[in-house]
Write a protein that holds these residues in place. Structure first.
Motif, PDB file in Angstrom:
ATOM      1  N   ARG A   6      61.004  34.029 -31.818  1.00  0.00           N
ATOM      2  CA  ARG A   6      61.810  33.998 -30.610  1.00  0.00           C
ATOM      3  C   ARG A   6      62.916  35.039 -30.757  1.00  0.00           C
ATOM      4  O   ARG A   6      63.242  35.472 -31.868  1.00  0.00           O
ATOM      5  CB  ARG A   6      62.456  32.626 -30.433  1.00  0.00           C
ATOM      6  CG  ARG A   6      61.492  31.476 -30.306  1.00  0.00           C
ATOM      7  CD  ARG A   6      62.244  30.204 -29.951  1.00  0.00           C
ATOM      8  NE  ARG A   6      62.802  30.291 -28.613  1.00  0.00           N
ATOM      9  CZ  ARG A   6      62.122  29.970 -27.498  1.00  0.00           C
ATOM     10  NH1 ARG A   6      60.890  29.529 -27.600  1.00  0.00           N
ATOM     11  NH2 ARG A   6      62.669  30.080 -26.311  1.00  0.00           N
ATOM     12  N   ALA A  42      59.686  37.326 -23.597  1.00  0.00           N
ATOM     13  CA  ALA A  42      60.476  36.100 -23.478  1.00  0.00           C
ATOM     14  C   ALA A  42      61.654  36.189 -24.433  1.00  0.00           C
ATOM     15  O   ALA A  42      61.515  36.657 -25.569  1.00  0.00           O
ATOM     16  CB  ALA A  42      59.609  34.895 -23.830  1.00  0.00           C
ATOM     17  N   PHE A  43      62.812  35.768 -23.973  1.00  0.00           N
ATOM     18  CA  PHE A  43      63.962  35.736 -24.876  1.00  0.00           C
ATOM     19  C   PHE A  43      65.046  34.819 -24.315  1.00  0.00           C
ATOM     20  O   PHE A  43      65.026  34.466 -23.137  1.00  0.00           O
ATOM     21  CB  PHE A  43      64.522  37.139 -25.135  1.00  0.00           C
ATOM     22  CG  PHE A  43      65.186  37.796 -23.955  1.00  0.00           C
ATOM     23  CD1 PHE A  43      64.434  38.447 -22.985  1.00  0.00           C
ATOM     24  CD2 PHE A  43      66.571  37.785 -23.820  1.00  0.00           C
ATOM     25  CE1 PHE A  43      65.047  39.058 -21.896  1.00  0.00           C
ATOM     26  CE2 PHE A  43      67.199  38.401 -22.747  1.00  0.00           C
ATOM     27  CZ  PHE A  43      66.431  39.044 -21.776  1.00  0.00           C
ATOM     28  N   ASP A  44      65.947  34.447 -25.203  1.00  0.00           N
ATOM     29  CA  ASP A  44      67.115  33.660 -24.802  1.00  0.00           C
ATOM     30  C   ASP A  44      68.340  34.554 -24.919  1.00  0.00           C
ATOM     31  O   ASP A  44      68.408  35.428 -25.794  1.00  0.00           O
ATOM     32  CB  ASP A  44      67.295  32.445 -25.720  1.00  0.00           C
ATOM     33  CG  ASP A  44      66.095  31.510 -25.646  1.00  0.00           C
ATOM     34  OD1 ASP A  44      65.839  30.976 -24.564  1.00  0.00           O
ATOM     35  OD2 ASP A  44      65.412  31.345 -26.676  1.00  0.00           O
ATOM     36  N   ALA A  45      69.312  34.325 -24.053  1.00  0.00           N
ATOM     37  CA  ALA A  45      70.541  35.124 -24.095  1.00  0.00           C
ATOM     38  C   ALA A  45      71.734  34.216 -23.864  1.00  0.00           C
ATOM     39  O   ALA A  45      71.679  33.303 -23.035  1.00  0.00           O
ATOM     40  CB  ALA A  45      70.487  36.206 -23.007  1.00  0.00           C
ATOM     41  N   VAL A  46      72.785  34.454 -24.623  1.00  0.00           N
ATOM     42  CA  VAL A  46      74.027  33.679 -24.444  1.00  0.00           C
ATOM     43  C   VAL A  46      75.185  34.650 -24.219  1.00  0.00           C
ATOM     44  O   VAL A  46      75.161  35.772 -24.726  1.00  0.00           O
ATOM     45  CB  VAL A  46      74.321  32.771 -25.659  1.00  0.00           C
ATOM     46  CG1 VAL A  46      73.261  31.696 -25.787  1.00  0.00           C
ATOM     47  CG2 VAL A  46      74.439  33.573 -26.934  1.00  0.00           C
ATOM     48  N   LEU A  72      68.703  26.552 -29.340  1.00  0.00           N
ATOM     49  CA  LEU A  72      68.100  27.889 -29.274  1.00  0.00           C
ATOM     50  C   LEU A  72      67.636  28.416 -30.624  1.00  0.00           C
ATOM     51  O   LEU A  72      66.988  29.454 -30.685  1.00  0.00           O
ATOM     52  CB  LEU A  72      69.090  28.885 -28.657  1.00  0.00           C
ATOM     53  CG  LEU A  72      69.454  28.627 -27.185  1.00  0.00           C
ATOM     54  CD1 LEU A  72      70.448  29.668 -26.693  1.00  0.00           C
ATOM     55  CD2 LEU A  72      68.206  28.634 -26.318  1.00  0.00           C
TER      56      LEU A  72
END
Lengths: 122, 288
Positions: free
Chosen positions: A11, A41-45, A62
């Motif tokens: 991830r 696909a990715f997560d960002a904060v 996450l």
């Protein structure tokens, strides 16, 4: 489904370091644009520091499932920011440093061929 | 991954709120430019974002509010609002990035989320691989940022009380164990600690020992001597000038912003805080 030899597509978690100018703006924007253009696909904060300060449970959510490439700043800082938030980073988290590395190098690492897992190093 | 004991109950009050940009089964992919603008706009408003693509799964989300944005091609799933996870689906096919963010803002409604950018997240982070629990930071900080945990370990407890851009406590740490991730230079910013940094720390004299065991007692003694001398000289202007020179020198050497000096507690409060910090440090060290 995973491939043999623990080679798993990790991830990606990207920190925008929104509330200080320590990560070069051009680097942040180029990395973020590279991720969105690539269609991965990715997560960002918005800011890991802020999430750590308020011990936001999103940090555990996450990073809790399998290998992760964490695009942020210095690995030692990231490790202890998570610790301060009550989350221990597992051994299969790789931290990429936008304060020192170029956007091209970071994107090549993140978007490149999946590779054997590496440890977080301080 | 394992959960650690929390210093306080802050986590219990944090509202989980995340936005998913959904481009998997049942939805069309967004154009790259639209995706980029949307993610950037959401981050700028302080939202955590997950981009969901075919073959990838959403990161764990066990409680809170999840807003799913997409160009849905199938009938949207039913929304759920009565379980631990409230899910809202919104079609953004005809919306600009700014309009989509407005939609998210509307769903966020009265939820108690932190206003983005209201506070620069500036606070110390302890590297416990290096910390020896000497408690010098506890004794040094006048703003109650540090505390001692139930198991007698130093910890950062009140991050928001830290003075923005002041890294002074990291400079008195004899082990280079205090980080400020948003500081400009290494190793305080978390950069790898080099041989030169270690050498400098070896040369650093224990500030407590240097001042005779208690930095605040030393300051009190010095203050008492000064009062005596100034009483004799009856020269208050000169006294003030000397104190200001000392403060300026201290500020430069420790990179303390002038605003910090302006917000220092009164002398009586400093004495009280110093006594309390010394007592906590002594108690923690005695139990080790």
């Amino acid at each position: 489904m995973t491939t043999p030899l623990d080679v798993i597509a990790p991830r990606v978690l990207y920190c925008h370091c929104a509330y200080a100018a320590v990560v070069p703006k051009a680097t942040k924007e180029a990395v973020l644009r590279g991720l969105t253009d690539a269609g991965v696909a990715f997560d960002a904060v918005p800011d890991l520091c802020e999430l750590s300060a308020r011990r936001d449970p999103v940090l555990g959510d996450l990073t809790g499932d399998g290998p992760t490439k964490l695009v942020a700043c210095y690995p030692r800082a990231v490790k202890w920011l998570f610790h301060a938030a009550g989350v221990e980073l597992s051994q299969n988290i790789e931290v990429l440093n936008m304060r020192t590395d170029t956007p091209d190098a970071i994107l090549a690492d993140v978007l490149g061929t999946p590779r054997p897992l590496v440890e977080v190093t301080a | 991954m394992s959960a650690l004991p929390m210093a306080d109950a802050k986590a219990a009050t944090v509202t989980r709120f995340r936005v998913a940009v959904y481009e998997s089964t049942g939805a069309e992919p967004l154009d790259a430019g639209v995706r980029g603008d949307l993610v950037a706009a959401l981050l700028a408003k302080g939202y955590a974002v997950t981009v969901v693509r075919p073959g990838a799964t959403l990161a764990r989300f066990t409680a809170g509010t999840l807003v799913v944005l997409g160009r849905f091609t199938e009938a949207k799933p039913l929304e759920a609002a009565d379980g631990p996870v409230a899910i809202h689906f919104r079609d953004v096919a005809t919306l600009t990035a700014a309009q989509a963010v407005e939609v998210v803002d509307g769903l966020r409604g009265g939820e108690a989320l932190t206003k983005p950018g209201a506070w620069k997240p500036w606070f110390p982070v302890i590297d416990y691989d290096r910390c020896t629990n000497c408690m010098q930071c506890l004794s040094f900080c006048l703003f109650d940022v540090y505390a001692v945990s139930a198991d007698k370990k130093i910890q950062v407890q009140n991050q928001t009380k830290c003075k923005t851009d002041c890294p002074a406590c990291s400079r008195v740490c004899p082990e280079v164990a205090i980080l400020f991730p948003k500081y400009r230079h290494g190793p305080i910013n978390g950069d790898v600690i080099g041989a030169d940094d270690v050498r400098r720390e070896v040369m650093k004299v224990d500030i407590s020992a240097l001042l005779g065991g208690d930095i605040y007692q030393a300051l009190r003694d010095r203050s008492a001597k000064s009062k005596s001398r100034f009483a004799k000289e009856r020269d208050e202007d000169r006294a003030l000038e000397e104190r200001q020179k000392c403060l300026v020198a201290l500020g430069k050497s420790l990179e303390i912003p002038p605003e910090v000096f302006a917000s220092l507690p009164s002398i009586d409060e400093i004495r009280t805080k110093a006594d309390q910090a010394a007592a906590r440090a002594t108690a923690a060290l005695a139990d080790r």
